[in-house]
Design a protein around this motif. Structure first.
Motif, short mmCIF file in Angstrom:
data_model
loop_
_atom_site.label_atom_id
_atom_site.label_comp_id
_atom_site.label_asym_id
_atom_site.label_seq_id
_atom_site.Cartn_x
_atom_site.Cartn_y
_atom_site.Cartn_z
N UNK A 5 0.84 -1.20 0.00
CA UNK A 5 0.00 0.00 0.00
C UNK A 5 0.88 1.25 0.00
N UNK A 6 0.45 2.23 -0.74
CA UNK A 6 1.18 3.50 -0.76
C UNK A 6 0.80 4.29 0.49
N UNK A 7 1.79 4.81 1.17
CA UNK A 7 1.47 5.70 2.29
C UNK A 7 2.50 6.82 2.36
N UNK A 8 2.26 7.73 3.25
CA UNK A 8 3.09 8.94 3.34
C UNK A 8 4.57 8.65 3.53
N UNK A 22 5.40 5.26 -7.42
CA UNK A 22 4.04 4.70 -7.46
C UNK A 22 3.92 3.67 -8.57
N UNK A 23 4.57 3.94 -9.69
CA UNK A 23 4.56 2.99 -10.81
C UNK A 23 5.22 1.67 -10.41
N UNK A 24 6.31 1.76 -9.63
CA UNK A 24 7.00 0.55 -9.17
C UNK A 24 6.11 -0.25 -8.22
N UNK A 25 5.46 0.47 -7.30
CA UNK A 25 4.56 -0.19 -6.36
C UNK A 25 3.46 -0.92 -7.14
N UNK A 26 2.93 -0.27 -8.16
CA UNK A 26 1.85 -0.87 -8.94
C UNK A 26 2.33 -2.14 -9.65
N UNK A 110 9.02 -6.40 -2.39
CA UNK A 110 8.30 -5.37 -1.62
C UNK A 110 9.20 -4.80 -0.53
N UNK A 111 9.86 -5.70 0.18
CA UNK A 111 10.72 -5.27 1.29
C UNK A 111 11.85 -4.38 0.79
N UNK A 112 12.45 -4.79 -0.33
CA UNK A 112 13.57 -4.00 -0.86
C UNK A 112 13.08 -2.59 -1.22
N UNK A 113 11.97 -2.53 -1.94
CA UNK A 113 11.49 -1.22 -2.42
C UNK A 113 11.15 -0.29 -1.25
N UNK A 114 10.41 -0.82 -0.29
CA UNK A 114 10.01 0.01 0.85
C UNK A 114 11.25 0.48 1.64
N UNK A 115 12.15 -0.46 1.88
CA UNK A 115 13.35 -0.14 2.64
C UNK A 115 14.21 0.89 1.89
#
Ligand SMILES: [Fe+2]
Length: 134
Positions: A5-8, A22-26, A110-115
């Protein structure tokens, strides 16, 4: 792991970078959905290829942006990007060799991107925001 989920906490407040993130998250969510739905291999391969292309374009763009702002830690940041691209290539090659896409792989992506966005990217954002004209 649930969809990403996208968040602040993921926002850099640099519009073109946020849009690309956002494109990567999608794309990672698309991949996750393919996995959950047991989508055919060819489609999964297409999404993986699209993700690789998108990641490369985004990293190049981000690195140019850091270069333009004379960000001093660009080499280390670039190494993180390069390692991720290598991992993605391996994941795709293994998939083509017949390895199923596992939830572990999705968790890694997911973990890599968020981190990376919350940690590494925020370092250059803070630097650029602190420089005149940044
Ligand atoms: Fe980055």
């Amino acid at each position: 792991m649930a969809l990403l989920a996208w968040d602040e906490s993921l926002e850099t407040r640099i519009p073109h970078i946020d849009e690309q993130h956002r494109g990567l998250v999608k794309l990672i969510n698309d991949l996750d959905q393919s996995l959950q739905e047991g989508t055919a291999g060819l489609l999964v391969s297409n999404v993986l290829q699209e993700l690789m292309r998108y990641v490369k374009d985004h990293f190049e763009d981000e690195e140019q942006f850091m270069l333009r702002h004379a960000f001093p830690d660009l080499p280390a940041h670039r190494r993180e990007h390069d390692l991720f691209v290598t991992r993605l290539k391996d994941i795709h090659a293994n998939f083509l060799d017949g390895d199923a896409l596992s939830s572990n792989i999705l968790d890694f992506l997911k973990g890599w991107l968020v981190h990376h966005i919350r940690g590494t990217d925020q370092v250059y954002v803070a630097f650029i925001n602190g420089t005149p004209g940044g």
